[in-house]
Design a protein around this motif. Structure first.
Motif, PDB file in Angstrom:
ATOM      1  N   ILE A   9       5.133  51.598  55.016  1.00 32.59           N
ATOM      2  CA  ILE A   9       4.031  52.375  54.452  1.00 32.59           C
ATOM      3  C   ILE A   9       3.645  53.464  55.445  1.00 32.59           C
ATOM      4  N   SER A  10       3.353  54.640  54.932  1.00 33.14           N
ATOM      5  CA  SER A  10       2.987  55.767  55.790  1.00 33.14           C
ATOM      6  C   SER A  10       1.494  56.013  55.736  1.00 33.14           C
ATOM      7  N   ILE A  11       0.945  56.384  56.882  1.00 28.21           N
ATOM      8  CA  ILE A  11      -0.467  56.759  56.942  1.00 28.21           C
ATOM      9  C   ILE A  11      -0.561  58.127  57.609  1.00 28.21           C
ATOM     10  N   GLN A  12      -1.580  58.854  57.235  1.00 27.82           N
ATOM     11  CA  GLN A  12      -1.782  60.181  57.813  1.00 27.82           C
ATOM     12  C   GLN A  12      -2.612  60.048  59.087  1.00 27.82           C
ATOM     13  N   VAL A  13      -2.157  60.724  60.138  1.00 26.84           N
ATOM     14  CA  VAL A  13      -2.849  60.648  61.424  1.00 26.84           C
ATOM     15  C   VAL A  13      -2.888  62.024  62.064  1.00 26.84           C
ATOM     16  N   GLY A  14      -3.868  62.195  62.949  1.00 26.86           N
ATOM     17  CA  GLY A  14      -3.935  63.373  63.800  1.00 26.86           C
ATOM     18  C   GLY A  14      -3.696  62.951  65.239  1.00 26.86           C
ATOM     19  N   PRO A  15      -3.633  63.902  66.165  1.00 26.31           N
ATOM     20  CA  PRO A  15      -3.381  63.561  67.570  1.00 26.31           C
ATOM     21  C   PRO A  15      -4.389  62.567  68.135  1.00 26.31           C
ATOM     22  N   GLU A  16      -5.665  62.685  67.698  1.00 31.06           N
ATOM     23  CA  GLU A  16      -6.685  61.786  68.237  1.00 31.06           C
ATOM     24  C   GLU A  16      -6.539  60.367  67.687  1.00 31.06           C
ATOM     25  N   GLN A  17      -5.759  60.202  66.621  1.00 29.39           N
ATOM     26  CA  GLN A  17      -5.560  58.882  66.034  1.00 29.39           C
ATOM     27  C   GLN A  17      -4.227  58.255  66.452  1.00 29.39           C
ATOM     28  N   SER A  18      -3.367  59.024  67.074  1.00 30.81           N
ATOM     29  CA  SER A  18      -2.018  58.540  67.384  1.00 30.81           C
ATOM     30  C   SER A  18      -1.649  58.754  68.848  1.00 30.81           C
ATOM     31  N   VAL A  19      -2.633  58.567  69.737  1.00 33.02           N
ATOM     32  CA  VAL A  19      -2.409  58.695  71.186  1.00 33.02           C
ATOM     33  C   VAL A  19      -1.760  60.041  71.503  1.00 33.02           C
ATOM     34  N   SER A  20      -2.407  61.103  71.052  1.00 38.29           N
ATOM     35  CA  SER A  20      -1.935  62.479  71.283  1.00 38.29           C
ATOM     36  C   SER A  20      -0.516  62.710  70.761  1.00 38.29           C
ATOM     37  N   ASN A  21      -0.174  62.032  69.659  1.00 38.56           N
ATOM     38  CA  ASN A  21       1.166  62.139  69.062  1.00 38.56           C
ATOM     39  C   ASN A  21       2.274  61.722  70.031  1.00 38.56           C
TER      40      ASN A  21
END
Length: 275
Positions: free
Chosen positions: A120-132
């Motif tokens: 399953i995929s979720i949408q994330v930004g850098p602040e949600q994914s350890v700075s990508n």
């Protein structure tokens, strides 16, 4: 020095060398007759994992008698540039055509999903994914803000929803270094943007079906604000983690905050009773 003795020794040495050469040549001819001429084969220089990209750093060319060359064995490294291993290949094994393929639908994400699990995929930004900096193959915990009191901030909780979750892909980058479909040559790989695997806004996770439902529910309830915390891949411990509320953050000031909210609630009730 006795010249005749020296000459005789040279003759004997020459005869001996000729006999050795004749023996070796005869043995070689017998070997070729029995096993065939030597042919080049491509062997694995290191262990190659399933669905791993193959290049010249992982293979080398060796010579073996024709009878020992496996059916479909490659003889030139260029023939397997940027193919993908369809099965695990052990060090020194010959690389054969059934064991490799070019990136296509068969090497896609579905092959990476464990039996009984779902992606399953979720949408994330850098602040949600350890700075990508999260990459395929990493393991993460999933956190979200849970609002179970109708917007009353003092009862909101930050909760660790799931722990030790496998990241299958980040954007188009997939686990086990599967390249993007259509990338088949060294030149194409060199032209790839180095930011391809860090510029993403979705992350695909591997979960069991029930946890997929939980995640969809919390995404809907939390307006999509899901956070991923990166963990060490060797850390498999699942801990009992209590949710964090406003009062937990305030520490020694929690009593003051509770009094404030209680007084605020009392005022709201009084206004409601006066209507």
């Amino acid at each position: 020095m006795n010249s005749r003795a020296f000459t005789l020794s040279l003759v004997i040495a020459g005869v001996a060398m000729f006999m050795v050469y004749s023996y070796i040549t005869g043995q070689e001819a017998e070997w070729v007759k029995k096993y065939g001429k030597s042919v080049p084969v491509v062997r694995a220089k290191v262990d190659i994992n399933e669905l791993e990209l193959i290049d010249d750093t992982k293979v080398f060319v060796d010579s073996v008698p024709q009878q020992f060359a496996q059916p479909g064995a490659f003889g030139n490294i260029k023939d397997i540039y940027n193919t993908v291993a369809t099965v695990p290949i052990k060090k020194d094994e010959q690389i054969t055509s059934p064991r490799v393929t070019y990136p296509d639908a068969r090497t896609g994400l579905s092959r990476q999903v464990s039996i009984g699990k779902r992606a399953i995929s979720i949408q994330v930004g850098p602040e949600q994914s350890v700075s990508n900096l999260i990459k395929p193959g990493d393991r993460v915990d999933i956190l979200a803000l849970v609002d179970y009191a109708g917007g009353r901030k003092e009862f909101n909780k930050v909760k660790t929803i799931l722990q030790d979750v496998l990241v299958l892909s980040t954007g188009l980058a997939v686990t086990n270094t599967i390249p993007m479909i259509g990338v088949k040559t060294q030149d194409e790989i060199k032209k790839l943007n180095l930011n391809t695997y860090t510029n993403y806004n979705t992350v695909s996770l591997e979960l069991n079906p029930y946890d997929v439902q939980k995640l969809i529910y919390i995404i809907s309830a939390a307006s999509g604000r899901i956070y991923l915390s990166l963990r060490n891949n060797d850390d498999k411990q699942v801990q009992r983690i209590s949710g964090t509320k406003l009062f937990d953050l305030l520490g020694e000031d929690a009593g003051e905050a509770k009094t404030f909210f209680q007084e605020q609630k009392a005022r709201e009730q009084a206004r409601g009773a006066g209507r």
